[in-house]
Structure formats: structure tokens, C-alpha cells
Design a protein around this motif. Structure first.
Motif, PDB file in Angstrom:
ATOM      1  N   SER A  28       0.829  -1.191   0.000  1.00  0.00           N
ATOM      2  CA  SER A  28       0.000   0.000   0.000  1.00  0.00           C
ATOM      3  C   SER A  28       0.871   1.253   0.000  1.00  0.00           C
ATOM      4  O   SER A  28       1.905   1.288   0.690  1.00  0.00           O
ATOM      5  CB  SER A  28      -0.901   0.019   1.243  1.00  0.00           C
ATOM      6  OG  SER A  28      -1.530   1.273   1.370  1.00  0.00           O
TER       7      SER A  28
ATOM      8  N   ALA B 186       5.842   4.373   1.176  1.00  0.00           N
ATOM      9  CA  ALA B 186       5.590   5.808   0.953  1.00  0.00           C
ATOM     10  C   ALA B 186       6.902   6.562   0.773  1.00  0.00           C
ATOM     11  O   ALA B 186       7.002   7.451  -0.079  1.00  0.00           O
ATOM     12  CB  ALA B 186       4.791   6.380   2.113  1.00  0.00           C
TER      13      ALA B 186
ATOM     14  N   LEU C 276       0.311   3.721   1.601  1.00  0.00           N
ATOM     15  CA  LEU C 276       0.259   4.258   2.956  1.00  0.00           C
ATOM     16  C   LEU C 276       1.293   3.627   3.885  1.00  0.00           C
ATOM     17  O   LEU C 276       1.568   4.164   4.960  1.00  0.00           O
ATOM     18  CB  LEU C 276      -1.144   4.081   3.537  1.00  0.00           C
ATOM     19  CG  LEU C 276      -2.265   4.777   2.766  1.00  0.00           C
ATOM     20  CD1 LEU C 276      -3.607   4.463   3.396  1.00  0.00           C
ATOM     21  CD2 LEU C 276      -2.022   6.265   2.679  1.00  0.00           C
TER      22      LEU C 276
ATOM     23  N   GLY D  38      -4.615   3.065  -3.982  1.00  0.00           N
ATOM     24  CA  GLY D  38      -3.292   3.151  -3.365  1.00  0.00           C
ATOM     25  C   GLY D  38      -2.503   1.866  -3.409  1.00  0.00           C
ATOM     26  O   GLY D  38      -1.389   1.804  -2.871  1.00  0.00           O
TER      27      GLY D  38
END
Length: 154
Positions: free
Chosen positions: A10, A17, A12, A67
């Protein structure tokens, strides 16, 4: 054509990230825009915003989500973005119109939800295609309609 058979993670996730942030500064993050109606699919062919043709073939235990990171290499990444789901609001003028509207929506197997006395239909195509299927119900004004909460009389 590249075949993607798993979701890396993901956007996130803190570690992912960080890597995406670095790649984004080098213009190396491509986006795969997917309609919300396609989120449940495990197999599909698509073209990224960067123009790459890809095929997705996910195992049963994985599903796409907004995402989802499909590719994360040292020099590039591919991230899924889901468009906001749009709804056609249908507001029947009376009980007879509501009954007829319900009949059509069920017969056409539309994905629906209710908001008070209004019927909301998930749009998986142009609103005009849905309204055409309702024919005289909307043309006569027996059912007012609008997209994403804005209701208009016919």
C-alpha cells in the motif's frame, strides 16, 4: 505487455511511501486509474497514464484498492488510483412511479442504494444510457434525476 500477478503493498505503508516519494521526485511513478466498478476484478487489461499496456492477474486472496502498489522497483513504480464512484439519483414523484422505477432497476440488475425516498444507481457508464432505459419515467417527469446528488426534473 507486462503481466502483474501480485500487489506489492500500500502507498500508505511508511517504507513504501518513502520510496514512492523519492521516485516521484524523479517522475518515475506511473498511475493506473481504475473505475470503482472494476475494483472487484482480479483480471483485467489496462493502460497506465504513462501509456504502458498491462495485464493484471491477481490470485483470489488479493483485491485491488485505491493506493495499491503494483510495481516498486529501484527506478519506477505503478500505483492504483480509483475514481470516485458516481451515482445517478432518481426521485420518483409518487408511489406508482417508485414501484415502476424499482421494477426497472431490479430487472436491469442495477447496483443501487437508497437515500430517503430516492433511489441511487451506481454509474458504470454515461447517465444518459440509464435514463434511456427508463424511457417515459424520466421523460414525463414522473422521476426526477441528477448525478452525484444534484436532482433535476426532466
Amino acid at each position: 505487455m507486462r503481466v502483474i500477478d501480485r500487489i506489492v503493498g500500500s502507498r500508505l505503508d511508511p517504507e513504501i511511501a518513502h520510496r514512492l516519494h523519492h521516485l516521484d521526485h524523479h517522475h518515475a511513478v506511473d498511475i493506473l486509474a481504475i473505475d470503482s466498478a472494476d475494483m472487484a476484478r482480479r483480471r483485467l487489461r489496462a493502460t497506465t497514464q504513462g501509456g504502458e499496456d498491462i495485464a493484471i492477474a491477481l490470485p483470489r486472496e488479493e483485491t485491488l484498492f485505491d493506493g495499491a502498489v503494483l510495481i516498486l522497483d529501484t527506478d519506477r513504480a505503478l500505483v492504483v488510483r480509483v475514481g470516485a464512484e458516481r451515482w445517478l439519483r432518481l426521485a420518483p414523484a409518487d408511489k406508482a412511479a417508485a414501484l415502476e422505477l424499482g421494477y426497472h432497476a431490479g430487472n436491469l440488475h442495477w447496483r443501487v442504494r437508497f437515500d430517503g425516498e430516492d433511489l441511487l444507481v451506481a454509474l458504470e457508464g454515461p447517465p444518459e444510457d440509464y435514463l434511456a432505459r427508463l424511457g417515459d419515467l424520466t421523460a414525463s417527469g414522473r422521476v426526477a434525476h441528477g448525478v452525484d446528488g444534484r436532482t433535476e426534473a426532466a
